[in-house]
Design an enzyme around this catalytic site. Structure first.
Site, PDB file in Angstrom:
ATOM      1  CD  GLN A  86      -1.456  -2.252   2.123  1.00 51.85           C
ATOM      2  OE1 GLN A  86      -0.262  -2.556   2.180  1.00 51.85           O
ATOM      3  NE2 GLN A  86      -2.388  -2.894   2.819  1.00 51.85           N
ATOM      4  CD  GLN A  88      -1.544  -3.431  -2.122  1.00 50.20           C
ATOM      5  OE1 GLN A  88      -0.519  -4.071  -2.335  1.00 50.20           O
ATOM      6  NE2 GLN A  88      -2.386  -3.733  -1.160  1.00 50.20           N
ATOM      7  CG  ASP A  89      -4.180   0.573  -1.432  1.00 49.54           C
ATOM      8  OD1 ASP A  89      -4.842  -0.180  -2.161  1.00 49.54           O
ATOM      9  OD2 ASP A  89      -4.068   0.405  -0.202  1.00 49.54           O
ATOM     10  CG  ASP A 119      -7.485  -3.639  -3.688  1.00 52.29           C
ATOM     11  OD1 ASP A 119      -8.023  -4.342  -4.557  1.00 52.29           O
ATOM     12  OD2 ASP A 119      -7.210  -4.065  -2.544  1.00 52.29           O
ATOM     13  NE  ARG A 156      -8.835  -6.689  -3.389  1.00 47.61           N
ATOM     14  CZ  ARG A 156      -8.631  -6.903  -2.086  1.00 47.61           C
ATOM     15  NH1 ARG A 156      -9.357  -7.784  -1.434  1.00 47.61           N
ATOM     16  NH2 ARG A 156      -7.696  -6.233  -1.438  1.00 47.61           N
ATOM     17  CD1 TRP A 211     -11.070  -3.548   1.842  1.00 48.07           C
ATOM     18  CD2 TRP A 211     -11.489  -1.397   1.401  1.00 48.07           C
ATOM     19  NE1 TRP A 211     -10.311  -2.781   2.697  1.00 48.07           N
ATOM     20  CE2 TRP A 211     -10.553  -1.463   2.443  1.00 48.07           C
ATOM     21  CE3 TRP A 211     -11.901  -0.146   0.940  1.00 48.07           C
ATOM     22  CZ2 TRP A 211     -10.021  -0.312   3.052  1.00 48.07           C
ATOM     23  CZ3 TRP A 211     -11.373   0.982   1.535  1.00 48.07           C
ATOM     24  CH2 TRP A 211     -10.443   0.897   2.577  1.00 48.07           C
TER      25      TRP A 211
END
Length: 566
Positions: free
Chosen positions: A358, A380-381, A402, A471, A473
């Site tokens: 993240q 990521q993120d 994500d 997806r 979360w």
């Protein structure tokens, strides 16, 4: 020294004595009562019926009075929690690990925002017997939704810390109980005040309606030249030469010393506090260059307009990550909580890379924020659309896992979404929406965007990387793709399949009118919460309906947008 400190419970009680006594409301004084019902009846409309019955007064009332009571009680509890966190930060700094301090600083900010949102909410519902305007209802529901998101973010930050379990455990108990109370407040407000969405099918304008008025101060020739060159760009075209973006002042950020400041943060420090939208924007013009700084726009710096020299010319970059001891929330290169913020022609990067997990480029927890022609780059993120109401137009978003996530009410319109090559064994998930309560007016709406592989993913074999639309979360995750172009890299199932059943019945994932080889829905997931919707349902997630744009906010920015479906 530590033995002389207040415990959280003692300190909470101490604060309680100092706070005005809010918890009694005389329902008999309200003359507009409709149907009177006991608490056990009204509490059936909440997620926490037993808890709801334990906090509401043991007398009959109507939903409006119960709602006021609950929101006032939420305000009291938020003040207590904020004081407890402040106490930890102020008095126990020498005894805390760095990771715990960072998590507590997140909680400190989020708790102060919750107090602000609850004060505004109660002031709104307490000025009328029952009726509120559509915009007032949306404001309050937005604030109450954000409060639950802030609670969740604080809790997740505490859980992710590596030590100081006593603080983590004490605050987690408070957060858990307060979150139930805030959920009750949101449920009762939604039941009493929130109507069906209004009809937004109105004639389109080529450009939105702008407020009249140019820069309301005497400008130097340099500032006038900047104003005319920046604010008269194609992106700010209007229907009339007399209509201009209202600006209160201009400062220039230039690394070679040719402007007012050499860093972006110094320019933000020069901005006025607590301005109104009618005062105009404080314009920060950031000239081309690579700015290696962590930018934060605090809640008092309202209505900032930040304009760069273009994507990949004005670049703000950092490399914080969870692996290096930051929370996801405070790993951001650029963070904003001030309402009314607008950014144009800027690239924001997090260069931590895929191995650091993240690592946020932009974190926006600000209301009525607008990003136009910007680029957000990470893995990521990447893009943390944390909370409240947000709009993105013609932006580029790069990432892997994500990489568009959070719990705002957000519309991404005419944007380019680029899944990148992840680490070996990882999959790409474009969205991870964080709605935790069915009464939150939040979700991710991706409208008329283009989804295609970034260069590194396109150049790879591609067979070892699965790319999904998203997806779930959180339990009530809500994401809609509408009228977007999907490249063939999208997995046929569309959405990342779970081995279990978590959220599959409570989520809301939908697709409408998408095109391209990745848009075929014949082999999509068969979850109860997944839908292929029609135009009437899709209209609920347009700018007009989902963000309730009227003659303010987006029109004031000068950024073009499409109100309804294309």
């Amino acid at each position: 020294m530590a033995s002389k400190l207040f415990s959280p419970i003692t300190f909470s009680f101490f604060i309680l004595l100092l706070i005005p006594f809010f918890t009694f409301i005389s329902f008999a004084d309200i003359s507009h009562l409709t149907t009177l019902v006991p608490p056990e009846t009204i509490c059936k409309s909440t997620l926490y019926s037993s808890y709801c019955k334990s906090v509401l007064p043991n007398q009959t009332a109507n939903v409006f009075d119960y709602g006021r009571f609950a929101i006032l009680k939420s305000l009291l509890q938020s003040r207590i929690f904020s004081s407890v966190v402040n106490n930890y930060v102020q008095y126990r700094y020498p005894f805390l690990s760095k990771t715990t301090i960072r998590a507590l600083e997140d909680c400190q900010l989020l708790a102060s925002l919750n107090v602000d949102y609850l004060k505004k909410s109660y002031e709104t519902i307490n000025t009328t017997s029952v009726d509120l305007s559509t915009l007032e209802v949306d404001d309050v529901q937005t604030f109450l939704s954000a409060i639950l998101t802030n609670q969740q973010t604080c809790l997740e930050g505490l859980i992710s810390t590596a030590s100081d379990s006593s603080i983590k455990n004490a605050l987690s108990v408070l957060l858990y109980n307060d979150t139930k109370l805030h959920g009750v407040s949101l449920a009762l407000f939604t039941k009493g005040w929130v109507p069906m969405k209004k009809d937004c099918w109105q004639p389109e304008r080529k450009y939105p309606m702008f407020r009249n008025g140019s820069l309301p101060l005497k400008m130097s020739s340099q500032k006038r030249a900047i104003y005319e060159s920046v604010c008269k760009r194609k992106i700010f075209e209007t229907d009339s030469e007399d209509e201009e973006i209202r600006v209160s002042d201009i400062v220039i950020v230039c690394q070679d010393g040719g402007g007012n400041f050499t860093t972006i943060n110094d320019a933000i420090l020069a901005a006025p506090n607590n301005t109104n939208s009618s005062d105009g924007y404080f314009l920060i013009y950031v000239t081309a260059g690579v700015y290696q700084e962590y930018v934060s726009i605090p809640k008092n710096n309202r209505y900032l307009l930040m304009i760069g020299d273009g994507i990949n010319r004005t670049i703000i970059t950092g490399n914080r990550s969870v692996d290096d001891g930051w929370t996801t929330f405070n790993s951001a290169t650029f963070a904003v909580v001030a309402p009314g913020f607008v950014a144009v022609d800027i690239t924001i990067r997090n260069t931590a890379g895929p191995t650091k997990h993240q690592a946020v480029a932009l974190q926006s927890g600000a209301d009525m924020t607008t990003f136009y022609s910007c680029s957000f780059e990470g893995y990521q993120d990447t893009l943390y659309t944390h909370s409240l109401r947000q709009f993105y137009r013609e932006c580029d978003i790069y990432g892997t896992v994500d990489f568009i996530f959070g719990n705002a009410a957000v519309v991404l319109q005419n944007c380019n979404i680029y899944p990148r090559l992840p680490m070996t064994g990882q999959f790409n998930s474009i969205t991870a929406q964080g709605r935790t309560d069915p009464n939150q007016n939040t979700g991710i709406s991706i409208h008329n965007c283009t989804i295609r592989a970034a260069d590194d993913l396109a150049a790879s074999d591609g067979t070892s990387t699965q790319t999904y639309l998203g997806r779930p979360w959180k339990e009530y995750s809500r994401t809609v793709y509408m009228q977007s172009l999907m490249d063939s890299l999208i997995n046929p199932a569309g959405w990342h399949e779970w081995s279990g059943s978590f959220a599959l019945s409570t989520l809301y994932y939908a697709e409408y009118g998408n095109r391209g080889r990745g848009s075929e829905t014949a082999n999509r997931v068969t979850w109860p919460g997944y839908h292929v919707i029609d135009g009437a349902d899709a209209a609920n997630f347009t700018v007009c309906s989902f963000l309730l744009v009227e003659d303010d906010w987006l029109p004031r920015t000068g950024v073009p947008y499409t109100r309804g479906l294309v």
